[in-house]
Design a protein around this motif. Structure first.
Motif, mmCIF file in Angstrom:
data_model
loop_
_atom_site.group_PDB
_atom_site.id
_atom_site.type_symbol
_atom_site.label_atom_id
_atom_site.label_comp_id
_atom_site.label_asym_id
_atom_site.label_seq_id
_atom_site.Cartn_x
_atom_site.Cartn_y
_atom_site.Cartn_z
ATOM 1 N N ASP A 1 -10.392 91.962 89.413
ATOM 2 C CA ASP A 1 -9.879 92.018 88.168
ATOM 3 C C ASP A 1 -9.192 93.104 87.878
ATOM 4 O OD1 ASP A 1 -11.746 93.925 87.475
ATOM 5 O OD2 ASP A 1 -12.554 92.864 85.793
ATOM 6 N N LEU A 2 -8.457 93.444 86.838
ATOM 7 C CA LEU A 2 -7.614 94.425 86.268
ATOM 8 C C LEU A 2 -8.466 95.348 85.372
ATOM 9 C CD1 LEU A 2 -4.454 92.606 85.233
ATOM 10 C CD2 LEU A 2 -4.924 93.536 87.530
ATOM 11 N N VAL A 3 -8.304 96.842 85.632
ATOM 12 C CA VAL A 3 -8.845 97.531 85.002
ATOM 13 C C VAL A 3 -8.112 97.797 83.863
ATOM 14 C CG1 VAL A 3 -9.681 100.009 85.023
ATOM 15 C CG2 VAL A 3 -9.731 98.804 87.198
ATOM 16 N N GLU A 4 -8.864 97.671 82.642
ATOM 17 C CA GLU A 4 -8.608 98.294 81.158
ATOM 18 C C GLU A 4 -7.340 97.152 80.687
ATOM 19 O OE1 GLU A 4 -7.493 102.419 80.977
ATOM 20 O OE2 GLU A 4 -9.383 103.026 80.857
ATOM 21 N N PHE A 5 -7.622 96.095 81.224
ATOM 22 C CA PHE A 5 -6.395 95.044 80.972
ATOM 23 C C PHE A 5 -6.572 94.670 79.441
ATOM 24 C CE2 PHE A 5 -5.336 90.653 80.194
ATOM 25 C CZ PHE A 5 -3.892 90.567 80.716
ATOM 26 N N SER A 6 -7.685 94.555 78.829
ATOM 27 C CA SER A 6 -7.837 94.048 77.860
ATOM 28 C C SER A 6 -7.255 94.882 76.663
ATOM 29 C CB SER A 6 -9.491 93.901 77.254
ATOM 30 O OG SER A 6 -9.826 92.779 78.174
ATOM 31 N N ARG A 7 -7.700 96.248 76.835
ATOM 32 C CA ARG A 7 -7.143 97.237 75.887
ATOM 33 C C ARG A 7 -5.528 97.268 75.805
ATOM 34 N NH1 ARG A 7 -9.115 103.214 76.881
ATOM 35 N NH2 ARG A 7 -10.997 102.380 76.714
ATOM 36 N N TRP A 8 -4.967 97.252 77.004
ATOM 37 C CA TRP A 8 -3.438 97.042 77.194
ATOM 38 C C TRP A 8 -2.900 95.667 76.609
ATOM 39 C CZ3 TRP A 8 -0.379 93.349 79.582
ATOM 40 C CH2 TRP A 8 0.999 93.594 79.650
ATOM 41 N N ALA A 9 -3.642 94.767 76.647
ATOM 42 C CA ALA A 9 -3.033 93.457 76.192
ATOM 43 C C ALA A 9 -2.860 93.333 74.689
ATOM 44 C CB ALA A 9 -3.892 92.183 76.748
ATOM 45 N N THR B 1 1.663 99.787 84.715
ATOM 46 C CA THR B 1 1.198 99.196 86.183
ATOM 47 C C THR B 1 -0.148 98.996 86.146
ATOM 48 O OG1 THR B 1 3.022 100.846 87.006
ATOM 49 C CG2 THR B 1 1.182 99.906 88.487
ATOM 50 N N PRO B 2 -0.329 97.539 86.551
ATOM 51 C CA PRO B 2 -1.838 97.255 86.298
ATOM 52 C C PRO B 2 -2.452 97.688 87.738
ATOM 53 C CG PRO B 2 -0.345 95.289 86.956
ATOM 54 C CD PRO B 2 0.582 96.353 86.638
ATOM 55 N N ARG B 3 -3.852 98.098 87.609
ATOM 56 C CA ARG B 3 -4.594 98.558 88.694
ATOM 57 C C ARG B 3 -5.884 97.752 88.855
ATOM 58 N NH1 ARG B 3 -5.724 104.753 88.784
ATOM 59 N NH2 ARG B 3 -6.150 104.245 90.750
ATOM 60 N N ASP C 1 1.727 88.888 73.590
ATOM 61 C CA ASP C 1 1.459 87.543 74.208
ATOM 62 C C ASP C 1 2.448 87.549 75.531
ATOM 63 O OD1 ASP C 1 -0.828 87.091 72.941
ATOM 64 O OD2 ASP C 1 0.134 85.506 71.768
ATOM 65 N N ASP C 2 3.929 87.625 75.122
ATOM 66 C CA ASP C 2 4.702 87.574 76.248
ATOM 67 C C ASP C 2 4.741 88.533 77.360
ATOM 68 O OD1 ASP C 2 5.985 85.583 74.850
ATOM 69 O OD2 ASP C 2 7.584 87.040 73.916
ATOM 70 N N GLU C 3 4.435 89.831 77.114
ATOM 71 C CA GLU C 3 4.151 90.670 78.173
ATOM 72 C C GLU C 3 2.811 90.303 78.968
ATOM 73 O OE1 GLU C 3 6.334 92.459 79.181
ATOM 74 O OE2 GLU C 3 7.634 92.547 77.253
ATOM 75 N N VAL C 4 1.877 90.169 78.130
ATOM 76 C CA VAL C 4 0.686 89.634 78.939
ATOM 77 C C VAL C 4 0.961 88.575 79.824
ATOM 78 C CG1 VAL C 4 -1.633 88.510 78.533
ATOM 79 C CG2 VAL C 4 -0.893 90.179 77.150
ATOM 80 N N GLN C 5 1.491 87.247 79.519
ATOM 81 C CA GLN C 5 1.946 86.341 80.542
ATOM 82 C C GLN C 5 2.679 86.630 81.684
ATOM 83 O OE1 GLN C 5 0.688 83.176 80.239
ATOM 84 N NE2 GLN C 5 -0.508 83.789 78.578
ATOM 85 N N ARG C 6 3.701 87.791 81.242
ATOM 86 C CA ARG C 6 4.545 88.154 82.485
ATOM 87 C C ARG C 6 3.391 88.840 83.484
ATOM 88 N NH1 ARG C 6 8.860 91.975 80.367
ATOM 89 N NH2 ARG C 6 9.322 92.337 82.700
ATOM 90 N N VAL C 7 2.693 89.792 82.980
ATOM 91 C CA VAL C 7 1.498 90.591 83.845
ATOM 92 C C VAL C 7 0.683 89.387 84.777
ATOM 93 C CG1 VAL C 7 -0.395 91.868 83.921
ATOM 94 C CG2 VAL C 7 1.481 92.696 82.698
ATOM 95 N N LEU C 8 0.371 88.474 83.862
ATOM 96 C CA LEU C 8 -0.649 87.539 84.492
ATOM 97 C C LEU C 8 0.127 86.640 85.854
ATOM 98 C CD1 LEU C 8 -2.900 86.453 81.761
ATOM 99 C CD2 LEU C 8 -3.572 87.871 83.400
ATOM 100 N N ALA D 1 0.526 97.490 93.424
ATOM 101 C CA ALA D 1 1.014 98.740 93.100
ATOM 102 C C ALA D 1 2.395 98.646 92.800
ATOM 103 C CB ALA D 1 0.651 99.533 94.317
ATOM 104 N N GLY D 2 3.202 97.383 93.117
ATOM 105 C CA GLY D 2 4.744 97.396 93.012
ATOM 106 C C GLY D 2 4.882 96.581 91.674
ATOM 107 N N VAL D 3 3.989 96.291 90.877
ATOM 108 C CA VAL D 3 4.182 95.459 89.502
ATOM 109 C C VAL D 3 4.096 96.474 88.594
ATOM 110 C CG1 VAL D 3 2.959 93.616 88.216
ATOM 111 C CG2 VAL D 3 3.159 93.396 90.648
#
Length: 273
Positions: free
Chosen positions: A117-125, A193-195, A130-137, A185-187
């Motif tokens: 899973d992604l670290v600290e994703f909930s805080r960033w989201a 940058t999600p980790r 919503d639009d950026e969240v969907q792009r990341v996912l 790492a390239g996203v």
């Protein structure tokens, strides 16, 4: 005349019997629909050994006797929550727990289970929208899943900002995780940058429909939860099937046991050297 009197006497008796049965049936339905009684039975189920959620679609997807009987109970009671249904499923819950206790609930082959899973994703989201969240996912899904499937892994399910995968080959499972981490790492989305973090464990989980259940699943999930950003944690069971000389390995120790995992669980952080 006597025959007529007998017939007239039988009719009221038959009617009274039907009325009595009707009253008994209504009383039984009232008890079955009693919210207080159903809640009490559910509390008992939570205290019993086994899966207190036995009866949901996931738990009934298998072909073993307990799952078959559970589907029958659900089919007879329909979608109506009731005391009868809870009592029936509670009995099957105990039956399933006994099977698990004596090995009847384990799978017949070893599988490597992977949780990421992604670290600290909930805080960033919360701030990203919503639009950026969907792009990341979408980007994360593509980055993760291709290395998994390219190495004969199966993506069992997606878990919001994570996934669960299964592999037959331990080395392929670990290499897939490393490759997924590299691709991630390239996203970059909106300057972020999600980790990822990951947990891997080797065990014999029980196959239920398209999913897996059991202590092995819990163990892999707990390892994933405990890993830090960019960290890959594996169990000692899995490390024993890997080429340790080709890895950087560090033993991890915590004062508290990971809930739902074996007492003798050994945990290691692994990476490329």
């Amino acid at each position: 005349m006597a025959d007529e009197d007998a017939t007239q006497g039988a009719a009221p008796r038959s009617q009274r019997a039907r009325e009595a049965l009707g009253r008994a049936g209504r009383r039984a339905r009232e008890l079955d629909r009693s919210e207080g009684l159903r809640t009490a039975v559910q509390r008992v189920r939570r205290a019993l050994p086994g899966d207190a959620h036995f009866g949901d679609p996931l738990s009934l997807g298998g072909a073993r006797h307990a799952e078959f009987a559970g589907r029958a109970v659900v089919g007879l009671t329909g979608d109506r929550p009731g005391v009868t249904r809870e009592v029936g499923l509670g009995g099957l819950q105990l039956w399933q727990a006994v099977l698990e206790r004596f090995g009847g609930g384990t799978g017949d082959r070893e599988i490597v289970l992977v949780f990421t899973d992604l670290v600290e994703f909930s805080r960033w989201a919360l701030e990203a929208g919503d639009d950026e969240v969907q792009r990341v996912l979408r980007a994360v899904s593509e980055a993760w899943e291709t290395p998994m499937t390219d190495r004969a892994g199966t993506v069992v399910k997606r878990l919001g900002d994570g996934l669960m995968a299964a592999f037959a080959d331990p080395a392929a499972a670990l290499e897939a995780v490393f490759a997924a981490r590299d691709r991630l790492a390239g996203v970059q989305v909106a300057g972020w940058t999600p980790r990822m973090r990951a947990g891997l464990h080797l065990g014999r989980p029980r196959r239920v429909g398209g999913d897996y259940l059991g202590v092995a699943v819990n163990t892999a999930a707990r390892l994933g939860d405990r890993a830090g950003a960019g960290e890959v944690l594996v169990s000692g069971d899995l490390l024993g099937r890997l080429d340790e000389a080709s890895l950087s390995v560090r033993r991890k120790r915590w004062h508290t046991k990971l809930k739902g995992t074996p007492e003798d669980l050994q945990i290691f952080a692994v990476d490329r050297p």
